[in-house]
Design a protein around this motif. Structure first.
Motif, PDB file in Angstrom:
ATOM      1  N   TYR A  14       0.878  -1.161   0.000  1.00 33.58           N
ATOM      2  CA  TYR A  14       0.000   0.000   0.000  1.00 33.58           C
ATOM      3  C   TYR A  14       0.918   1.214   0.000  1.00 33.58           C
ATOM      4  O   TYR A  14       1.539   1.527   1.014  1.00 33.58           O
ATOM      5  CB  TYR A  14      -0.885  -0.009   1.246  1.00 33.58           C
ATOM      6  N   GLY A  67      -3.179   0.995   7.601  1.00 39.50           N
ATOM      7  CA  GLY A  67      -4.091   0.517   6.572  1.00 39.50           C
ATOM      8  C   GLY A  67      -4.149  -0.993   6.483  1.00 39.50           C
ATOM      9  O   GLY A  67      -3.382  -1.702   7.130  1.00 39.50           O
ATOM     10  N   LYS A  89     -12.981   0.224   8.709  1.00 43.10           N
ATOM     11  CA  LYS A  89     -13.074   1.685   8.720  1.00 43.10           C
ATOM     12  C   LYS A  89     -13.406   2.212  10.123  1.00 43.10           C
ATOM     13  O   LYS A  89     -12.962   3.296  10.503  1.00 43.10           O
ATOM     14  CB  LYS A  89     -14.117   2.174   7.714  1.00 43.10           C
ATOM     15  N   PHE A  94      -7.016   2.916   6.727  1.00 46.61           N
ATOM     16  CA  PHE A  94      -7.228   3.046   5.291  1.00 46.61           C
ATOM     17  C   PHE A  94      -7.412   1.655   4.694  1.00 46.61           C
ATOM     18  O   PHE A  94      -6.871   0.670   5.213  1.00 46.61           O
ATOM     19  CB  PHE A  94      -6.025   3.715   4.623  1.00 46.61           C
ATOM     20  N   LYS A  96      -7.116  -0.553   1.074  1.00 40.89           N
ATOM     21  CA  LYS A  96      -6.732  -0.734  -0.330  1.00 40.89           C
ATOM     22  C   LYS A  96      -7.311  -2.063  -0.787  1.00 40.89           C
ATOM     23  O   LYS A  96      -7.173  -3.080  -0.104  1.00 40.89           O
ATOM     24  CB  LYS A  96      -5.218  -0.765  -0.497  1.00 40.89           C
ATOM     25  N   ASN A 114     -18.009   5.092   0.144  1.00 42.30           N
ATOM     26  CA  ASN A 114     -16.749   5.676   0.633  1.00 42.30           C
ATOM     27  C   ASN A 114     -15.946   4.711   1.504  1.00 42.30           C
ATOM     28  O   ASN A 114     -15.375   5.105   2.522  1.00 42.30           O
ATOM     29  CB  ASN A 114     -17.021   6.976   1.405  1.00 42.30           C
ATOM     30  N   ASP A 117      -9.957   3.532  -0.087  1.00 40.80           N
ATOM     31  CA  ASP A 117      -9.022   4.651  -0.156  1.00 40.80           C
ATOM     32  C   ASP A 117      -8.023   4.486  -1.300  1.00 40.80           C
ATOM     33  O   ASP A 117      -7.384   5.454  -1.702  1.00 40.80           O
ATOM     34  CB  ASP A 117      -8.262   4.776   1.167  1.00 40.80           C
ATOM     35  N   PHE A 118      -7.881   3.265  -1.801  1.00 43.68           N
ATOM     36  CA  PHE A 118      -6.952   2.973  -2.881  1.00 43.68           C
ATOM     37  C   PHE A 118      -7.427   1.691  -3.558  1.00 43.68           C
ATOM     38  O   PHE A 118      -7.884   0.764  -2.875  1.00 43.68           O
ATOM     39  CB  PHE A 118      -5.534   2.772  -2.326  1.00 43.68           C
ATOM     40  N   ILE A 153     -10.698   8.200  -6.622  1.00 40.95           N
ATOM     41  CA  ILE A 153      -9.933   7.487  -5.596  1.00 40.95           C
ATOM     42  C   ILE A 153      -8.545   7.166  -6.156  1.00 40.95           C
ATOM     43  O   ILE A 153      -8.405   6.843  -7.336  1.00 40.95           O
ATOM     44  CB  ILE A 153     -10.658   6.183  -5.193  1.00 40.95           C
TER      45      ILE A 153
END
Length: 190
Positions: A14, A67, A89, A94, A96, A114, A117-118, A153
């Protein structure tokens, strides 16, 4: 979730984020160079790791981890993926997602909520060679590509370069699909 593995820390999977990696079981592609067959073929599955065990680990490492990477297999095949990410979350981590792009509906839902994040999506080949990997509807791949590119994103597209399947012309053709996005070619290790 069917979790086949947990890597407790990665500093490379990440970009810029110290992350744990959750490996899901099950995949709808059959890549000849797959390096995780124990996550793809049900007869090779090992005992799943429970969600509870994974979240206990996340809670213990919450100050060190920033993450979580969810990869596979193919994570979007997991029926409780949304709920799993919602719990991540809640820990202010985060997320991915690594995907093969075969489930645009799931991708869109996660983006709309939402929860990502990646995103990293593998583009296996140009359209004319995709049947070597996937027997499903290629429109799904195209839809996912479009959804990701227009999501806002952070994302990247990548191709594993197996020279016994792909050539430089194939890579150029793939690159034309993702001109507005980050694209990387990974050398195939057999």
């Amino acid at each position: 979730m069917q979790i086949g593995g947990l890597q407790k820390l990665s500093l490379i999977d990440y970009p810029g984020v110290p992350a744990a990696i959750v490996f899901t079981q099950g995949c709808n592609m059959r890549c000849p160079y797959c390096h995780n067959p124990q996550l793809v073929y049900p007869h090779l599955f090992e005992t799943s790791i429970s969600d509870e065990e994974v979240f206990n680990f996340f809670k213990k490492r919450q100050k060190l981890l920033k993450g979580v990477v969810i990869t596979g297999g193919e994570p979007t095949l997991q029926k409780d993926l949304t709920e799993f990410i919602e719990e991540i979350k809640k820990l202010n981590l985060f997320v991915k997602l690594d995907t093969n792009g075969t489930n645009p509906k799931v991708l869109k839902d996660l983006i709309d909520k939402n929860l990502l994040d990646f995103i990293a999506m593998d583009i296996k080949s140009p359209e004319d060679k995709y049947n070597l990997f996937f027997k499903g509807d290629l429109d799904m791949i195209k839809q996912s590509l479009s959804i990701i590119q227009s999501s806002g994103i952070a994302h990247l597209f990548r191709t594993t370069y197996d020279k016994s399947i792909l050539n430089e012309i194939d890579l150029s053709e793939i690159k034309r699909l993702v001109t507005t996005s980050t694209y990387t070619v990974q050398e195939c290790r057999k």
